[in-house]
Structure formats: structure tokens, C-alpha cells
Design an enzyme around this catalytic site. Structure first.
Site, PDB file in Angstrom:
ATOM      1  N   CYS A 177     -22.446   6.074   9.108  1.00  0.00           N
ATOM      2  CA  CYS A 177     -21.581   5.067   8.479  1.00  0.00           C
ATOM      3  C   CYS A 177     -21.769   5.067   6.968  1.00  0.00           C
ATOM      4  CB  CYS A 177     -21.897   3.702   9.057  1.00  0.00           C
ATOM      5  SG  CYS A 177     -23.655   3.356   9.025  1.00  0.00           S
ATOM      6  N   GLU A 212     -12.096   6.542   7.630  1.00  0.00           N
ATOM      7  CA  GLU A 212     -13.408   7.115   7.950  1.00  0.00           C
ATOM      8  C   GLU A 212     -13.219   8.306   8.897  1.00  0.00           C
ATOM      9  OE1 GLU A 212     -16.059   4.853  10.498  1.00  0.00           O
ATOM     10  OE2 GLU A 212     -17.680   5.258   9.090  1.00  0.00           O
ATOM     11  N   GLU A 268     -22.076  -4.371  11.742  1.00  0.00           N
ATOM     12  CA  GLU A 268     -22.328  -3.201  10.888  1.00  0.00           C
ATOM     13  C   GLU A 268     -21.244  -2.194  11.233  1.00  0.00           C
ATOM     14  OE1 GLU A 268     -24.523  -3.441   8.699  1.00  0.00           O
ATOM     15  OE2 GLU A 268     -25.918  -4.937   9.456  1.00  0.00           O
ATOM     16  N   LYS A 323     -26.531  -2.893  24.922  1.00  0.00           N
ATOM     17  CA  LYS A 323     -25.667  -1.875  25.529  1.00  0.00           C
ATOM     18  C   LYS A 323     -25.589  -0.661  24.619  1.00  0.00           C
ATOM     19  CE  LYS A 323     -21.323  -0.887  25.419  1.00  0.00           C
ATOM     20  NZ  LYS A 323     -21.502   0.586  25.421  1.00  0.00           N
TER      21      LYS A 323
END
Ligand code: NAD
Length: 489
Positions: free
Chosen positions: A283, A383, A249, A174
């Protein structure tokens, strides 16, 4: 260019069962780039059923033959490189110089690497009791569900599909709802090179419907997820029903530490790449710059000049160095962190707003932003996922280590020094899955990629990935007829 916009299930492109579609937006001007079929639970069920049917023959196909098909896919990607580069630039806002120079070649290279690895994953023979042979095979897991984010959609298809297929699994992938186009193009190429129907299925859709259903699905044996830490937690919960294997991840808050003995020119340049490449939407971005006090002012002076000179523009213009963020939501989120930084006493040294240039007004741009902040501030802990870097200073190695390891994340980190002993010592002390010394954000299909703590678990790339897509299967053979059974009669 014809863009495929339907779901890819059982080797065919099909509309969603209920005919639903979703708009894909061009981040440079806010226009609708395409209407893509929207998968929901019923479509995911069809995809999982197709992958289940395909598993038996795909997993039994000689590994070298699976590898050859992945090699053909790498060739097809190279043959369609320009179309993929343009499509990725339009869908994500990445500058075309990057999609041409990095995303497309890396995607082909990753498929090619796993093409070569398919027949090199060997089992072992264990020394056990006399009269017995015990051997361990690496067996594929079955149907693997894969959910990816929008920041590197093309590249992530290869990181996910490559090792899964090489190891003999079948896949339902997906893509992120906002960036499905290059993944659908890869599905076309998968069809064209003769990878059998059902081995790969692509189901664009929303996370809380299609994604959640895939993560919960009882016939899916592993879920491999790349995305935010918050969604990662939901994936773990969703996986509990059939105790499927999980690989995560997740986010990062990379410390990039510059010591006073570093080559300053290289550190300035590498640190700009660490945070500003792909608009900071990575990331592994070096989003926390830690500078040793004695060189901080000189470094900052040069770093700010470089950041201020980055050319923002149309992603399709080869001169553009930084494009728009991939969505308006992400643009607003990054801008909100500029306000949060100021509220907590941070000092915005550069940027902190959308650019004033009227030619960029419709795009989701944010200026390269540099903020001086304290290590415990929200902007140094959370983040931001944009062209936004915090700057903190430190006195000595001990303080640098304490600040670098002060977040819950542990994905990538970097350090710049000309002292060999310090390089090894400090690299060992960083709590991170990947450490770069005198460089940043190097990746290679052979080198394990992943994190610790809130950055997730499991590894992509290399033999580690093949390990994560297989299960150790221990087989015992009694070859001595004289060995008595346990219950002699
Ligand atoms: P996100 O978690 O919102 O979405 C990622 C994907 O998960 C999308 O496809 C989304 O549709 C899907 N999703 C959302 N809710 C779901 C649910 N309940 N069940 C199943 N799937 C669901 O993340 P994002 O904002 O799209 O991506 C950015 C994040 O990804 C950042 O945190 C970034 O650090 C992380 N990321 C990590 C890596 C890595 O390798 N560690 C790489 C790139 C990005």
C-alpha cells in the site's frame, strides 16, 4: 512441515460448521498448496462468542502479564522463524530472502514492542472543581474484528493482534482467503505459549461472507481493516448497525519525488526498493516517480538498468529478488493496467508483460514495469498494486507539490534532496500519513502508520495504536461530604 488448515476458535482447531474448504494456491506454479477450512457466518458467530467469553478475564489480567504472554509469542516466532519464512514464501510468492530478512523478524519485533507497551498506557488526572477527583482510564473496547489482505499476511497479524491484545481486547481475525497459512501457524504458537482460549480466534474465509458478517456483527465493538478503498467503504456501511469503532488502512498511490540536488545513486536504489520490493504489492509503494526535469534522463537511465537486472525466480531460491504476484487475478489486473497505459498515450519504457522465461511460465509473474505517463492518466491516479511505476517530470517545487498531491490517496510519500530546508518544507506540504526523506518505506513498531483521504483513518503501531484500541473512560469521585447534592432536600 505440517500445515494447520482448520479454523482456530476458542483455543481449538476445528472444521467449519458446514465442512466447507477452500483451495490455497501456490503462486509460483499454480498448484494447490493446501485445502483450508472456510469460515462462514455460523463459524464467525462461534468465534465472536468465544472472544466475548474470554474478554472479561483477559481485560482484567494485569497488563504486565498480558505483555509477558505477547513476549513469549515473539520468542516462539523467532524459534519457528524458518518454518514461517518458508510458509510465507510459498503462500504469497515473496522471495525467501525477504520473508527471512524482513517479514519474520518484523513480526516478532512488533509483538515484542507491544509486549513492552502493555503496561505503559497510562491514564490521567484532570484538574476539576474542588472536592472532586476526575481520572481518565484507557479502557479496552471489547471484541475486535480484524480483516487483513494478502500482501503481508504474517506481518499484519502482529500489527493487528499485538496492540489489540496489549490493550486488553479479544480478537476475531479474518485473514485473506488466498493467504491464511502463516496466520494459522501464528494461531498454533498462540495456543502453545498459553494465551487463554478465545482471546484470539482465526477464521479464514471469503470477504463477502465471513468478512462482511464480522463487520456487521452486533457483538463486535471495533473493526480494524486493511485492504482496498472499495472494501473499506463497505466496512464503514456494515459497521453502522451497532456503530462499532472503525479503523481503516486502505490503498495508496505514493509519490516518490527526486529533486535535482539529490544523491542520485541513493535515489535510484531507494526508488527501486520503493516500488519493486514485494513485487510492488504494498500500500505504501512508491508507485509514482516524479523526477525533476534536469536529472530525469540520467536518473531514468540508471533506474531502468537496475530494474532490468532484478532476478525473477522461485520464491524459495535465496538468489531470487522478485517472486510471482500473489494471485493470478492480481497478475491479470496489473497486466490490464499496461494496456490502459498504452490506450491513454503512456509509453511503456520497460517490461509491461509476463516474463518470457519458460521456467517461470506457470507462475503469476509480471516483469518490472516502468511507464512514462501524464499525472491525470488512470495509471497515475489508480492503485495498480504490482511492480509497475509511472514516471512524470516536473520543473520546480511548486509543480512537484501539485502533482504529488493530485490523487485522492494520502498514505506514504518520499522525497530525495540534499537541501535541508527543502526537505522539511516539502515534507510539510505533502498530503500523506507518512513521509520519507532520502529513504523510502521505513517502518518501525514505534512509529504511527496510516493515511488520510482515500487511504483511510486511524493509526497502527506505537502509542497511537494503543490509543485506537482503547476508549477514554472518565471517572468522577466526590470526596468531600460537605458538597451539597444538586437537588438539596
Ligand atoms: P480487499 O479489500 O479485496 O481484501 C482485503 C480483505 O478484506 C480480505 O481479507 C478480504 O477477504 C476482505 N473483504 C473483502 N470484501 C469484504 C467485505 N465486504 N467485508 C469484509 N471484508 C471483506 O483488498 P486486497 O485486494 O486483498 O488487498 C489489497 C489492498 O489492500 C490494496 O488496495 C492495498 O493498498 C491495501 N493495503 C493497505 C494497507 C495499509 O496499511 N494502508 C496495507 C496493505 C494493503
Amino acid at each position: 512441515m505440517t500445515i494447520e488448515t482448520r479454523l482456530f476458535i476458542d483455543g481449538k482447531f476445528v472444521d467449519a460448521v458446514d465442512g466447507a474448504t477452500m483451495d490455497v494456491i501456490n503462486p509460483f506454479d499454480g498448484s494447490v498448496l493446501a485445502k483450508v477450512a472456510e469460515a462462514k457466518a455460523a463459524d464467525v458467530d462461534l468465534a465472536v462468542a468465544a472472544a466475548t467469553r474470554a474478554f472479561s478475564s483477559w481485560s482484567r489480567m494485569p497488563a504486565a502479564q498480558r505483555g509477558a504472554l505477547l513476549g513469549k509469542l515473539a520468542d516462539a516466532i523467532e524459534a519457528n522463524a524458518d518454518e514461517l519464512a518458508v510458509l510465507e514464501a510459498r503462500d504469497t510468492g515473496h522471495p525467501i530472502r525477504d520473508t527471512r530478512g524482513l517479514d519474520v523478524p518484523r513480526t516478532a519485533a512488533t509483538f515484542r514492542y507491544f509486549a513492552g507497551l502493555a503496561d505503559k498506557v497510562q491514564g490521567s488526572v484532570i484538574p476539576v472543581d474542588a472536592g472532586f477527583l476526575n481520572y481518565v482510564q484507557r479502557a479496552p473496547l471489547g471484541v475486535v474484528g480484524q480483516v487483513v489482505p494478502w500482501n503481508f499476511p504474517l506481518m499484519f497479524t502482529s500489527w493487528k493482534i499485538g496492540p489489540a491484545l496489549a490493550a486488553g481486547n479479544t480478537v476475531v481475525l479474518k485473514p485473506a482467503e488466498i493467504t491464511p497459512l502463516t496466520t494459522l501457524k501464528i494461531a498454533q504458537l498462540i495456543q502453545s505459549v498459553g494465551i487463554p482460549a478465545g482471546v484470539v480466534n482465526v477464521v479464514p474465509g471469503y470477504g463477502n461472507t465471513a468478512g462482511q458478517h464480522l463487520a456487521e456483527h452486533p457483538d463486535v465493538h471495533k473493526i480494524a481493516f486493511t485492504g482496498s478503498t472499495a472494501t473499506g467503504r463497505r466496512i464503514v456501511q456494515a459497521s453502522a448497525g451497532n456503530l462499532k469503532r472503525v479503523q481503516l488502512e486502505l490503498g495508496g498511490k505514493g509519490a516518490n519525488v527526486v529533486f535535482e540536488d539529490a544523491n542520485l545513486a541513493a535515489a535510484v536504489n531507494g526508488s527501486a526498493f520503493a516500488i519493486f520490493h514485494n513485487q510492488g504489492q504494498a500500500c505504501i509503494a512508491g508507485s509514482r516517480l516524479l523526477l525533476q526535469e534536469s536529472i530525469a534522463e540520467e536518473f531514468l537511465d540508471r533506474f531502468m538498468k537496475l530494474a532490468a537486472s532484478i532476478r525473477l525466480g522461485d520464491p524459495l531460491d535465496p538468489a531470487t529478488e522478485m517472486g510471482p504476484l500473489t494471485s493470478q487475478r492480481q497478475q491479470q489486473s496489473v497486466l490490464s493496467y499496461c494496456a490502459i497505459a498504452r490506450e491513454q498515450g503512456g509509453q511503456v519504457l520497460l517490461g509491461g508483460a509476463a516474463p518470457a522465461d519458460p521456467a517461470l511460465a506457470k507462475g503469476f509473474f509480471v516483469q518490472p514495469t516502468i511507464v512514462r505517463a501524464a499525472p491525470q492518466d488512470r495509471v497515475c491516479q489508480e492503485e495498480v498494486f504490482g511492480p509497475f511505476v509511472t514516471v512524470t517530470t516536473f520543473k520546480d517545487e511548486a509543480e512537484a507539490e501539485q502533482i504529488a498531491n493530485s490523487t485522492t490517496y494520502g498514505l506514504g510519500a518520499g522525497l530525495w534532496t540534499s537541501n535541508l530546508q527543502r526537505a522539511h518544507r516539502f515534507a510539510a506540504s505533502l498530503r500523506a500519513g507518512m513521509v520519507w526523506v532520502n529513504c523510502y518505506k521505513r517502518v518501525n513498531p514505534g512509529s504511527p502508520f496510516g493515511g488520510v483521504g482515500a487511504s483511510g483513518y486511524g493509526r497502527e503501531m506505537g502509542f497511537e495504536a494503543m490509543h485506537d484500541y482503547t476508549e477514554a473512560k472518565s471517572i468522577w469521585i466526590n470526596y468531600d461530604a460537605a458538597i451539597p447534592p444538586h437537588y438539596p432536600r
